[in-house]
Every structure is written in C-alpha cells, then in structure tokens.
Design an enzyme around this catalytic site. Structure first.
Site, PDB file in Angstrom:
ATOM      1  N   GLU A 229      50.384  36.219  49.896  1.00 12.05           N
ATOM      2  CA  GLU A 229      49.868  37.396  50.409  1.00 12.05           C
ATOM      3  C   GLU A 229      50.853  38.392  50.935  1.00 12.05           C
ATOM      4  OE1 GLU A 229      47.477  39.288  49.449  1.00 12.05           O
ATOM      5  OE2 GLU A 229      47.089  40.821  51.054  1.00 12.05           O
TER       6      GLU A 229
ATOM      7  N   LYS B 196      52.071  41.883  49.674  1.00 14.76           N
ATOM      8  CA  LYS B 196      52.132  43.227  50.591  1.00 14.76           C
ATOM      9  C   LYS B 196      53.312  44.070  50.324  1.00 14.76           C
ATOM     10  CE  LYS B 196      48.876  43.643  50.846  1.00 14.76           C
ATOM     11  NZ  LYS B 196      47.695  43.508  50.416  1.00 14.76           N
TER      12      LYS B 196
ATOM     13  N   CYS C 184      41.034  55.959  38.154  1.00 13.98           N
ATOM     14  CA  CYS C 184      40.696  57.239  37.973  1.00 13.98           C
ATOM     15  C   CYS C 184      39.365  57.552  38.750  1.00 13.98           C
ATOM     16  CB  CYS C 184      40.305  57.550  36.606  1.00 13.98           C
ATOM     17  SG  CYS C 184      41.530  57.426  35.490  1.00 13.98           S
TER      18      CYS C 184
ATOM     19  N   ASN D 169      36.159  58.239  33.631  1.00 15.82           N
ATOM     20  CA  ASN D 169      36.866  57.235  34.251  1.00 15.82           C
ATOM     21  C   ASN D 169      36.386  55.880  33.470  1.00 15.82           C
ATOM     22  OD1 ASN D 169      38.007  54.954  35.984  1.00 15.82           O
ATOM     23  ND2 ASN D 169      35.874  55.196  37.198  1.00 15.82           N
TER      24      ASN D 169
ATOM     25  N   GLU E  58      54.309  45.679  46.833  1.00 15.63           N
ATOM     26  CA  GLU E  58      53.474  46.654  46.320  1.00 15.63           C
ATOM     27  C   GLU E  58      53.874  48.004  47.199  1.00 15.63           C
ATOM     28  OE1 GLU E  58      49.057  45.221  48.182  1.00 15.63           O
ATOM     29  OE2 GLU E  58      49.064  46.456  46.368  1.00 15.63           O
TER      30      GLU E  58
ATOM     31  N   ARG F 119      41.796  56.057  43.999  1.00 18.33           N
ATOM     32  CA  ARG F 119      41.536  55.436  42.735  1.00 18.33           C
ATOM     33  C   ARG F 119      42.665  55.631  41.470  1.00 18.33           C
ATOM     34  NH1 ARG F 119      35.973  54.243  42.771  1.00 18.33           N
ATOM     35  NH2 ARG F 119      36.045  53.918  40.513  1.00 18.33           N
TER      36      ARG F 119
ATOM     37  N   TRP G  84      44.703  57.284  36.727  1.00 17.62           N
ATOM     38  CA  TRP G  84      45.659  56.362  36.710  1.00 17.62           C
ATOM     39  C   TRP G  84      45.779  56.015  35.266  1.00 17.62           C
ATOM     40  CZ3 TRP G  84      45.743  51.568  34.833  1.00 17.62           C
ATOM     41  CH2 TRP G  84      46.769  50.622  35.290  1.00 17.62           C
TER      42      TRP G  84
HETATM   43  O1  M6R Z   1      38.798  45.343  44.744  1.00 19.98           O
HETATM   44  P1  M6R Z   1      39.273  44.072  44.801  1.00 19.98           P
HETATM   45  O2  M6R Z   1      39.225  43.116  45.778  1.00 19.98           O
HETATM   46  O3  M6R Z   1      38.467  43.311  43.499  1.00 19.98           O
HETATM   47  O4  M6R Z   1      40.715  44.114  44.176  1.00 19.98           O
HETATM   48  C1  M6R Z   1      41.629  43.229  43.783  1.00 19.98           C
HETATM   49  C2  M6R Z   1      42.898  43.628  43.467  1.00 19.98           C
HETATM   50  O5  M6R Z   1      43.120  44.633  42.703  1.00 19.98           O
HETATM   51  C3  M6R Z   1      43.422  43.910  44.811  1.00 19.98           C
HETATM   52  O6  M6R Z   1      43.487  42.958  45.995  1.00 19.98           O
HETATM   53  C4  M6R Z   1      44.994  44.355  44.985  1.00 19.98           C
HETATM   54  O7  M6R Z   1      45.606  43.101  44.640  1.00 19.98           O
HETATM   55  C5  M6R Z   1      45.563  45.060  45.994  1.00 19.98           C
HETATM   56  N1  M6R Z   1      46.232  46.331  45.677  1.00 19.98           N
HETATM   57  C6  M6R Z   1      46.526  44.257  46.903  1.00 19.98           C
HETATM   58  O8  M6R Z   1      46.816  44.825  48.189  1.00 19.98           O
END
Ligand code: M6R
Length: 601
Positions: A472, A476, A2, A99, A479, A28, A75
C-alpha cells in the site's frame, strides 16, 4: 470512469449548475470534458481537452442562457483525450453523454456504416449515439427507440440523452454504470452520483438496470422496458455538500488523511456498541475468498492475515480482474468477501455476481452508500468513511482494514477463540490517540520526502503483515508522485531484485511485526551492505535497537496489536507519499491517467 450530469430547469441557469455538478464528478476522470445545452437556435456544444477549468474558460465568453444541459468529464477508453473524442456526441437527432464501455461497438459501427452513417471520433460512444439515432429513424417513439438500441448494445452504460426536437427533456438509462435522478424545486437531474447534485438537493432515486427515465424540469417519469410507467422510491442522501469541500486543507487527500482517526475510531465504537454483522455465521464457512482491486486488495491482504492467523479460517485473496476469469472453486461453505470503497468497481462487481451465481454467500465491505456492490451483496458492511474525493484512497483503505479487524474479532468470538476481549477492546478504542500522534510527525515525513523525491527508483521491503503494508505504501507513492517504486517481501529480495540496489537507492523497510523483526533487520542489512539509503519504519517498543547500524532515517510509530498496526503504518506512508508528491509538484488529488471509480473492465 467518466462522470455525467444532466440538468433541466424552470430557470435558465442549466449550464452553470451542470458545470458546478460536473466539477464534483471530476474525480471520475479528467482528461477532457464537454457540455451540450439548449438554446433558441438549437443545441450548442462546447468541449475542451484537459480539466474542466479549460471548458469553463471557453464558456466564459459565450451566452450560456439555457434551461437544459448535459455534461461529461472523461477518462479516455476509446481514442486519445482530445476534443473530437470528448463527449457529448451528436449524431442525427441524438446528442448524448455516456459513462461506460460499449463492447460490441465495432460490430455496430460496421452495421451503421453500411446504412450510411459516418463517424468523426474514435469512440464507442459515438457509435451508441448513432445506433439510438438509427433506432429512432425506424421507431418514432423515443423511449422505444432507446429500449431497442439498448437491446442491441452490449457493455456498460449510463446515458443522458437529448432528442433534437425536445431540447429541454433528458432521457436517461443505465446498465452496469451508476446513474441517479435528483429532484429540486427548480429542476431535475440525472447524474453519475449524488456528489454532483448535493449542493442543490439531497432527494434522489436510483435508476435500476432495465429502467428508463424521462426527465423534464417539473416531472420525472420512470418506465420499464415494456414502456409501462413504474413508481420509484425517492431517497434522502445523508452525506452533505460540506463533506465535498477541502475545508482549509491544501488537498482533499490531506483532508482525508486527517479524517482517519475519527473514521477508524467510529468503526470500532460501532462494533463494540452494536455489531450489526454478528449474523454472519463464521462457523458455517470452511474457507473465505477475498476479492478486490488496488488498495482495497491491500486491505484484503491484512484481512487475510487477521482472519487466518486469529480466527483460523483459510483465506485466499485474489484481484477481481483475475478472479472473475479463474476457476474459483466456490462451494456452499465458501464465504466471499468483496471490498470496494466506491462500490462501483466493474471487476469487483463482476466477481461478486459470478460468486453469487455459483451459490456463494457474499459479504461486501463498501463505503459508498447505496452503490451497486452495496446493493447486490447478501450482506453489506458499510465503512461509513464519508465521501472520498482524492483519487488516491486513504481513509477508504484504513476503514476497510478496521472493518477486517472487527470481522476477525467477530469470527474469533463465534469460534470461542478470544481469551480477553476487554483487553482487545481497550486497545482498539485507543486507536484515535495513536493515529493522531502518527499524523503529527509531519516534519519527519517531510524530511524523508526531501531525501527521496529526486530519485528514480525506490523499494519498500517487509515481511509477513509488513509486506502487505509495503504494497500500500508503494502504491500510494507511485500513484501520486509518479516515482517508480516496488514493494518486495524482504526475504525474497535476494532472489533477484537485490541486483537493482545501488549506492544511494532508497529502501523503505517496515518492521513492526515482532516475530519477524530480527529477520527483517537482517534483510535490511543485506541491502545496506550494497549501498541502499535506508528509511526504517518500526514501533516504539524497539526504540533501543541500534538503528544507526543500518538505518539512515527512522519513523518510530506507537506499538499496537496486529488488529490496528497496519492503520498506523500506512497512515505514515500516506504522508511520506503526500510530501514527496508535493515536492515533485504533482497534481496530488488528480494524478495523471487515473480515475477514482474504475467502472470499466
Ligand atoms: O472503489 P474501489 O475500492 O473498488 O477501488 C479499487 C481501486 O481502484 C482503488 O483502491 C485504487 O487502487 C486507488 N486509486 C488506490 O489509491
């Protein structure tokens, strides 16, 4: 999770400015949005399901002349994304955007229902709105009513609040969710982050927990919870509005992928010019815990490998949502490293607070300057990757890996474990060219994307550091393309998962680790024998290997050392994911159900 923005102005364009700001907060959360704005006939409220463009569409036909507005992009946490659950919420004399998560909303709701309140939505936020209204009915001082309500509310919140009889004034406060106040000649803001207001001002103040702001178009006054006025420092943001544009790229993700060579090179140059964290004494720590979420955890796995293998320090990694509830066995000689691009991830923040309470020294690897994690750690190492807008992190991840490389080098140096620092330095400083080359192989990545994009399942396999790279690459792809993909240690596949390999199942196999190259190749042959369609990712020093025996397609990347290989490998997988998502016509920058900054538990 949010985004909120409030704007009160001497002019009458608050809706236009709040909407423009809200669009910069869309990363967000983007399942619904809404706005409330002052008019001579009272506050008007408009909400829409889906992206902010739907809200804009609705507003087009309305008179939006207004000098104060609060807006929200959601969200969903409590209740499905629909107009009733979208913010702002109005109860009695209070209209607000929020938020965060109100954890005790069910208890408060019961209490309020007994007092005659009724609720239209399923949200925790409507309960908070009603609770402030209830406190205001008992206590006519507005700030005192907010303070009293906040004392009863448990959970996280950033609130922008408008009282019915004062429609051009915004009251703002926060706990565990970010909120800043911004100042311009024409008016003042209260927003989730600086990106929302940078087009209008770079002057801002962070609201700290337990602080309350009363914001009019010309004056901002801060109070502590005893309602004493407090003075706050006005800061100047260094990021500028241009960094929030796509600059000709089709997507923010693509732009951010191509920013990586410079971001990573800058990290290494900064390290060799003037290592600002040589004050972390690695000789004092007998173990390191690294805690993070998502991609940041995948970067942590590379960090673990480097610190353990080269600096000889035992390292454990744990995802933050587990670490915060586990027996962490912190001792005075434990170093905790938290990793977070946004610096606001709720679980990572909670883990760091817990470790600090237990006496650990906490180092943060953070991108967002001035974020909560950056402020609360004992030592913050910024990645300085610049704003990352795409929900899928790219430069955020690679910059974290680069920092881990320098941390490992620093630890090695302190422990007398470096033999030839100049050779390492030369290799690290050559990263830009190698990464540029990696990113230039677009045709290869597109070709592979064409092979895989209409499959339902895909596997990534690798061993050692390559298995962290697989994680990773797999995340990627999942998602942004919504393809089911699993990442597996290549040696583990035959303990069950290999039963899922059928004729044509795509397997992306990574073998960039020399010690394990032959072993990985053997594992690939095992999947090939069961019909897999194999995409083989390796380095140019292996180019004479007979790939045709087991690989249908290859990605050959420049060979570097362990300190940088992951950066090249993952960059190539980012582009495979990007091209695949494009072929599947996905919303690349804003994948479904996700949000950039996960500020709820
Ligand atoms: O802001 P942060 O690095 O703490 O976020 C951690 C995860 O939420 C973030 O890496 C998430 O997995 C991404 N969407 C991956 O691309």
């Amino acid at each position: 999770m949010c985004g909120i923005i409030g704007y009160t102005t001497k002019k009458n364009n608050s809706v236009e400015v709040a909407l423009a700001g809200l669009k910069n907060l869309e990363y967000r959360g983007y399942d619904s949005s809404g706005i409330a704005f002052s008019t001579p006939d009272g506050l008007k409220m408009v909400k829409a399901k889906g992206k902010i463009s739907n809200l804009e569409e609705k507003l087009k036909s309305m008179d939006t002349t207004s000098s104060c507005a609060i807006a929200h992009t959601r969200w969903a946490t409590h209740g499905e994304p629909n107009e009733t659950n979208a913010h702002p919420h109005k109860v009695g004399k209070i209209t607000l955007v929020h938020n965060g998560i109100i954890e005790n909303y069910a208890t408060l709701k019961k209490e309020l229902i007994k007092k005659g309140y009724t609720f239209a939505s399923e949200t925790d936020t409507e309960v908070a709105t009603a609770y402030i209204d209830y406190c205001f009915s008992l206590e006519k001082n507005k700030l005192q009513a907010i303070v009293n309500a906040c004392k009863a509310i448990r959970g996280s919140y950033a609130f922008d609040i408008i009282f019915e009889d004062e429609p051009n004034t915004i009251y703002a406060t926060r706990k565990d969710s970010p909120l800043i106040v911004g100042y311009s000649n024409e008016g003042n803001f209260a927003a989730s982050d600086i990106s929302a207001i940078l087009a209008y001002t770079n002057k801002y103040t962070l609201i700290q927990e337990g602080e309350y702001a009363r914001i009019t178009s010309s004056v901002v006054t801060f109070y502590n919870e005893n309602l004493q006025e407090i003075s706050k420092e006005i800061k100047t943001a260094t990021w500028d509005a241009a960094q929030y544009q796509k600059n000709g790229y089709d997507h923010f993700m693509l732009k951010e992928i191509y920013e990586q060579p410079k971001v990573v090179q800058d990290i290494f140059e900064r390290y060799f010019d003037d290592c600002t964290y040589s004050d972390i004494d690695f000789t004092k720590f007998d173990k390191i815990h690294i805690v993070a979420c998502g991609s940041a955890m995948h970067a942590a796995l590379i960090g673990k490998y480097l610190l353990q293998t080269y600096a000889k320090i035992p390292v454990t990694t744990e995802i933050a949502s587990e670490y915060r509830y586990s027996e962490s066995l912190i001792t005075p000689t434990t170093l905790l490293i938290v990793v977070s691009q946004s610096g606001e991830t709720a679980d990572t923040l909670a883990a760091l607070r817990l470790a600090k309470e237990q006496g650990a020294f906490v180092v943060g690897i953070v991108n967002a300057v001035g974020s909560t994690i950056a402020r609360e750690v004992n030592k913050c190492i910024y990645t300085y990757a610049g704003p990352e807008i795409a929900v899928a992190t790219t430069k955020g991840y690679t910059s974290q890996v680069a920092i881990f490389s320098t941390l490992a080098l620093n630890a090695m140096k302190q422990k007398g474990l470096i033999e030839d620092e100049n050779a390492i330095k030369d290799e690290l400083l050559s990263i830009k060219d190698k990464l540029d080359y990696t990113l230039s192989l677009r045709d290869t990545y597109l070709d592979i994307a064409k092979d895989i994009y209409n499959h339902n399942d895909l596997f990534f396999i690798g061993r050692g550091i390559d298995s962290a790279i697989c994680m990773e690459g797999s995340l990627k792809l999942k998602e942004i393309s919504y393809m089911h993909s699993e990442s597996y240690s290549a040696g583990e596949l035959k303990h069950g998962t290999i039963s899922l390999i059928e004729q044509g199942t795509p397997v992306i196999a990574i073998a960039t680790n020399d010690n394990l190259f032959e072993k990985t190749v053997s594992n690939i042959k095992e999947t090939k024998a069961r019909g897999s369609y194999t995409i083989f990712v390796t380095t140019d020093d292996h180019k004479d290997c007979h790939f045709e025996e087991f690989a249908d397609k290859t990605i050959i990347l420049p060979k570097t050392s362990d300190f940088t290989q992951a950066i090249l490998d993952v960059a190539s997988l980012q582009l495979v994911a990007y091209e695949t998502a494009k072929l599947r016509d996905c919303d690349i920058d804003k994948p479904r159900n996700l949000a950039k900054s996960v500020t709820v538990e």
